[in-house]
Design a protein around this motif. Sequence first.
Motif, mmCIF file in Angstrom:
data_model
loop_
_atom_site.group_PDB
_atom_site.id
_atom_site.type_symbol
_atom_site.label_atom_id
_atom_site.label_comp_id
_atom_site.label_asym_id
_atom_site.label_seq_id
_atom_site.Cartn_x
_atom_site.Cartn_y
_atom_site.Cartn_z
ATOM 1 N N PHE A 176 0.873 -1.177 0.000
ATOM 2 C CA PHE A 176 0.000 0.000 0.000
ATOM 3 C C PHE A 176 0.914 1.231 0.000
ATOM 4 O O PHE A 176 1.993 1.190 0.612
ATOM 5 N N PRO A 177 0.515 2.341 -0.658
ATOM 6 C CA PRO A 177 1.353 3.550 -0.677
ATOM 7 C C PRO A 177 1.322 4.284 0.664
ATOM 8 O O PRO A 177 0.677 5.328 0.819
ATOM 9 N N ILE A 178 2.011 3.736 1.647
ATOM 10 C CA ILE A 178 2.021 4.289 3.008
ATOM 11 C C ILE A 178 2.488 5.741 3.019
ATOM 12 O O ILE A 178 1.911 6.595 3.697
ATOM 13 N N LEU A 179 3.551 6.023 2.267
ATOM 14 C CA LEU A 179 4.129 7.378 2.279
ATOM 15 C C LEU A 179 3.124 8.407 1.781
ATOM 16 O O LEU A 179 3.004 9.493 2.353
ATOM 17 N N LEU A 180 2.379 8.086 0.736
ATOM 18 C CA LEU A 180 1.411 9.037 0.195
ATOM 19 C C LEU A 180 0.198 9.168 1.110
ATOM 20 O O LEU A 180 -0.446 10.215 1.146
ATOM 21 N N ALA A 181 -0.136 8.117 1.842
ATOM 22 C CA ALA A 181 -1.276 8.179 2.749
ATOM 23 C C ALA A 181 -0.952 8.999 3.991
ATOM 24 O O ALA A 181 -1.769 9.797 4.462
ATOM 25 N N GLU A 202 -8.959 7.568 -2.245
ATOM 26 C CA GLU A 202 -8.516 8.051 -3.544
ATOM 27 C C GLU A 202 -7.223 7.371 -3.984
ATOM 28 O O GLU A 202 -7.013 7.146 -5.177
ATOM 29 N N LEU A 203 -6.358 7.043 -3.036
ATOM 30 C CA LEU A 203 -5.130 6.316 -3.377
ATOM 31 C C LEU A 203 -5.461 4.931 -3.914
ATOM 32 O O LEU A 203 -4.858 4.472 -4.899
ATOM 33 N N ILE A 204 -6.414 4.247 -3.277
ATOM 34 C CA ILE A 204 -6.806 2.916 -3.754
ATOM 35 C C ILE A 204 -7.438 3.013 -5.139
ATOM 36 O O ILE A 204 -7.117 2.237 -6.043
ATOM 37 N N ASP A 205 -8.335 3.988 -5.312
ATOM 38 C CA ASP A 205 -8.990 4.164 -6.618
ATOM 39 C C ASP A 205 -7.956 4.461 -7.699
ATOM 40 O O ASP A 205 -8.052 3.942 -8.824
ATOM 41 N N ALA A 206 -6.970 5.299 -7.363
ATOM 42 C CA ALA A 206 -5.932 5.641 -8.342
ATOM 43 C C ALA A 206 -5.076 4.419 -8.666
ATOM 44 O O ALA A 206 -4.687 4.211 -9.825
ATOM 45 N N SER A 207 -4.770 3.597 -7.655
ATOM 46 C CA SER A 207 -3.981 2.386 -7.901
ATOM 47 C C SER A 207 -4.723 1.435 -8.831
ATOM 48 O O SER A 207 -4.122 0.825 -9.728
ATOM 49 N N ILE A 208 -6.022 1.322 -8.624
ATOM 50 C CA ILE A 208 -6.834 0.458 -9.498
ATOM 51 C C ILE A 208 -6.831 1.008 -10.928
ATOM 52 O O ILE A 208 -6.746 0.245 -11.903
ATOM 53 N N ASP A 344 4.287 9.376 -9.934
ATOM 54 C CA ASP A 344 5.326 8.356 -10.130
ATOM 55 C C ASP A 344 5.502 7.508 -8.870
ATOM 56 O O ASP A 344 5.738 6.295 -8.955
ATOM 57 N N MET A 345 5.396 8.149 -7.707
ATOM 58 C CA MET A 345 5.492 7.372 -6.458
ATOM 59 C C MET A 345 4.384 6.324 -6.393
ATOM 60 O O MET A 345 4.628 5.169 -6.013
ATOM 61 N N LEU A 346 3.170 6.717 -6.754
ATOM 62 C CA LEU A 346 2.054 5.774 -6.690
ATOM 63 C C LEU A 346 2.213 4.673 -7.731
ATOM 64 O O LEU A 346 1.905 3.506 -7.462
ATOM 65 N N LYS A 347 2.691 5.020 -8.921
ATOM 66 C CA LYS A 347 2.914 3.989 -9.943
ATOM 67 C C LYS A 347 3.929 2.961 -9.467
ATOM 68 O O LYS A 347 3.715 1.750 -9.614
ATOM 69 N N GLN A 348 5.012 3.448 -8.874
ATOM 70 C CA GLN A 348 6.023 2.521 -8.378
ATOM 71 C C GLN A 348 5.484 1.677 -7.231
ATOM 72 O O GLN A 348 5.766 0.482 -7.137
ATOM 73 N N SER A 349 4.702 2.296 -6.344
ATOM 74 C CA SER A 349 4.110 1.549 -5.238
ATOM 75 C C SER A 349 3.153 0.475 -5.755
ATOM 76 O O SER A 349 3.148 -0.658 -5.264
ATOM 77 N N PHE A 471 -6.852 -4.578 -3.689
ATOM 78 C CA PHE A 471 -7.112 -3.178 -3.362
ATOM 79 C C PHE A 471 -8.591 -2.943 -3.053
ATOM 80 O O PHE A 471 -8.934 -2.179 -2.140
ATOM 81 N N THR A 472 -9.458 -3.580 -3.802
ATOM 82 C CA THR A 472 -10.898 -3.426 -3.570
ATOM 83 C C THR A 472 -11.277 -3.927 -2.179
ATOM 84 O O THR A 472 -12.088 -3.313 -1.479
ATOM 85 N N THR A 473 -10.684 -5.046 -1.781
ATOM 86 C CA THR A 473 -10.943 -5.587 -0.443
ATOM 87 C C THR A 473 -10.468 -4.624 0.637
ATOM 88 O O THR A 473 -11.152 -4.416 1.656
ATOM 89 N N LEU A 474 -9.275 -4.023 0.442
ATOM 90 C CA LEU A 474 -8.783 -3.031 1.399
ATOM 91 C C LEU A 474 -9.757 -1.863 1.534
ATOM 92 O O LEU A 474 -10.027 -1.387 2.638
ATOM 93 N N LYS A 475 -10.286 -1.417 0.406
ATOM 94 C CA LYS A 475 -11.216 -0.282 0.415
ATOM 95 C C LYS A 475 -12.495 -0.633 1.164
ATOM 96 O O LYS A 475 -12.996 0.156 1.972
#
Length: 880
Positions: A176-181, A202-208, A344-349, A471-475
């Motif tokens: 999970f993108p901990i740093l961005l959260a 929004e981070l989860i939605d963006a990752s999806i 870019d951070m989220l893409k890498q995460s 990710f959906t389950t996390l959300k």
Amino acid sequence: MNNEEYNEDSELNGYEPELDHNSLESTEAETIKKVSGMYEDWFLEYASYVILERAVPAIEDGFKPVQRRIMHSMRELDDGRYNKVANIVGHTMQYHPHGDASIGDAMVQIGQKDLLIDTQGNWGNILTGDDAAASRYIEARLSKFALDVLYSPKITPWQLSYDGRRNEPINLPAKFPILLAQGGEGIAVGLSTKILPHNFIELIDASIKILKGKSFVLYPDFATAGIADISNYNDGARGGRVRVRARISQLDKNTLIVKEIPFSTTTTNLIDSILKANEKGKIKIKKVEDNTSSDVEILIHLPPGVSPDKTIDALYAFTNCEVSIAPLGCVIQNNKPLFTGVSDMLKQSTERTVQLLKQELIIELGELEEQWHFSSLERIFIENRIYHDIEQEETWEGVIEAIDKGLKPHTKHLKRAVTTDDIVRLTEIRIKRISRFDLDKAQEKLDALEDDIEKVKYNIEHIIDFTISFFTTLKEKYGKGRERKTELRNFDNIEATKVVLRNQKLYVNKEEGFIGTALRKDEYLADCSDIDDVIVFLRDGSMIVSKIEEKKFVGKDIIHAAVFNKNDKRTIYNMIYRDGKAGASYVKRFNVSGITRDKVYDLTQEKPGSQVLYFSSNPNGEAEVVTILLRQLTNVKKLKFDLDFADLLIKGRVSKGNTVTKYPIKKIELKEKGISTLRPRKVWFDDTVHRLNVDGRGELLGEFKPEDRLLIITQSGKIKTIVPELTTHFDDDVIVLEKWIPTKPISCIYFDPEKDKYYVKRFLVESVSKEDVFISEHPYSRLEIVSTDYRPVAEVIFAKVKGIEKEPLTVNFEDFISVKGIKAQGNQLTSDKIKMINFLESLPYEEEVQEAKEVQEFIDTVDESSLTIEDDGQIGFNLD
């Protein structure tokens, strides 16, 4: 700077060498020597150490080393119960060599973000800035979310701790993108980082979206809520900027309430900044009351006569009610600092999450296949009674060989060869288990393992779909209550000169040419502030704009001076001047907008001896009539005539103007005051920033003359009219905003909970000076619908009663009730239970109907061949 860095680097970070400028000058000719040796090597080592090991988070898991070590220690201590923070800090010291204070402070920061640590006790307050209790009094344990996304020992890379006694993770396998959260910041040697927190959902939605190959946008979201302008966010990379404001509203005419504060501030420093602005005279307040507990509530009491709207703008301009944050995305990647954006951070995460999940699945597949392999061997060993083959063997080697020989005829279907370790495991099966062995259950277990293996293989082959499901389950599991807190809105730029409190007085000595706030014995000019400019016109036709000071010489023989507003295009200057000592006279009308401060502008034709004969300043473009008297000359018959400034066009200040006369002027007298020659001002409402403007942004509200007003109706049932000032603030619950027509009735339906009835009423605004409530004053009274049309019509849909639904009721407001007073209760709508009330198309108003009839009658009398229809639908006539 975070607390960890402060505790460890207070000596270096606070050091500023004192320079002796005299000695610098004396040694200027000396040769500058480049540092080398120990200093060069040690400094680079120190800088690298601070960057990599303390101040900047890693892109892999989003943690700084101290944070990672805290999370690792908490996992080692985790048994589902709370641990004293002091115990966790002590345990972490096995891995972190910088003392308990830095560990405790870093842990409190993580706990306050309410994501990875489940806290108990007083952990401080991010709203008020109150510190957490001592570590021996507070407790913590890992949150369920942290257990789900942070730990997986089998795929974690390990290294020895600083003393070589234990293993610690190089990076945690964060899925999970901990740093961005959570966000993060730190100051290292030669660089810093400031990554703003973002919304969990929004981070989860963006990752999806990334996994689906779709575009996405990320904007910050703050735990302190507030309102943010992210128009210059720049993806969180270096060079961007975010403006964050407190949420301020008007509680009553003398009280403002702050309900949310900007990120990076606390209620304490916010109130301090308000009090300092009040002391400096930027704003005027009576007192500030802090009622903050779990939610922010700061009451700002205003003295009588102070504008709440103007004070709100002044709070944004001069206090911490608005702060500007400069994000700077810097992370550690491959042991080097990397400057990048949040996308870019989220893409890498997200890519890392895919790889981590795949590694876990591959390991799980191997474990399942091992289980299947040994369960199959166990079944063969017991079902075929191979254990009897070892009864006659006297050596261990013989036992192994006998079992191996007995297995061979039955192992062709196995997925790998049988090893000695497999045979040893078979010898360890207890007699009790052999005696109770159930062939059917063994087969069921094998079938279940085969199903699990196929499922894991499918997930590996469809790893993207599996990650999306993860990710959906996390959300679904953790997203509740983590909705966006910070409202995103574009801000208008507040001009400090328009909202600053004018608590000083400006004086002028016209004859000597001095202007300032300290000339109390001279002529009073206007109230001003210390950030205002003053515009000055001199008799010789020159003009200058300068900053207001205590005393300043601007030029002798001042004819006009005023506080200057550079964006004021409605103030028109009317001027008659003589060109040179004996030249012709000219007249001009102009405004002054863009200027350079302290530059002298000549409004004449720059001939020596030019002189201003008449000058007036008109705040609304007024055009007066003057009488011009000429000197007695033998060849001039008409010595007196009138000049109407309304006949002149308004041009720029550099224009020459029109000729008045070539003869000498004796005197100019005001004959008649003028009216405004400017058109009524068009006013728009920009819903993006919730402000009025005259620049054509948003919805056009109409053309306003000085006497026109705006009608405002809110969802809470309040109504008022105001002068359309551009500084006005509008609450979020405004549902009607339009030009007010005094003769136009307001129609509404509201529910009175005290009587449990719906009422219909029509009324006119009775007072233009105050706000009225036009529904019942019960706290749960609600406004259903309201209309400012002349003849509105509504449809009432009834709820089903015992399965029977009544036919909808059409309500013609004009027939249902006459216009009454604003405080009247109104007529009861119905006694039946209502499901919904909707507006239908309003009926035409009589004046509109009559106008339409007259147009139609005129069209009927015109020959069709002379009738034209324009592109915009308007009807034209060929009068030839």
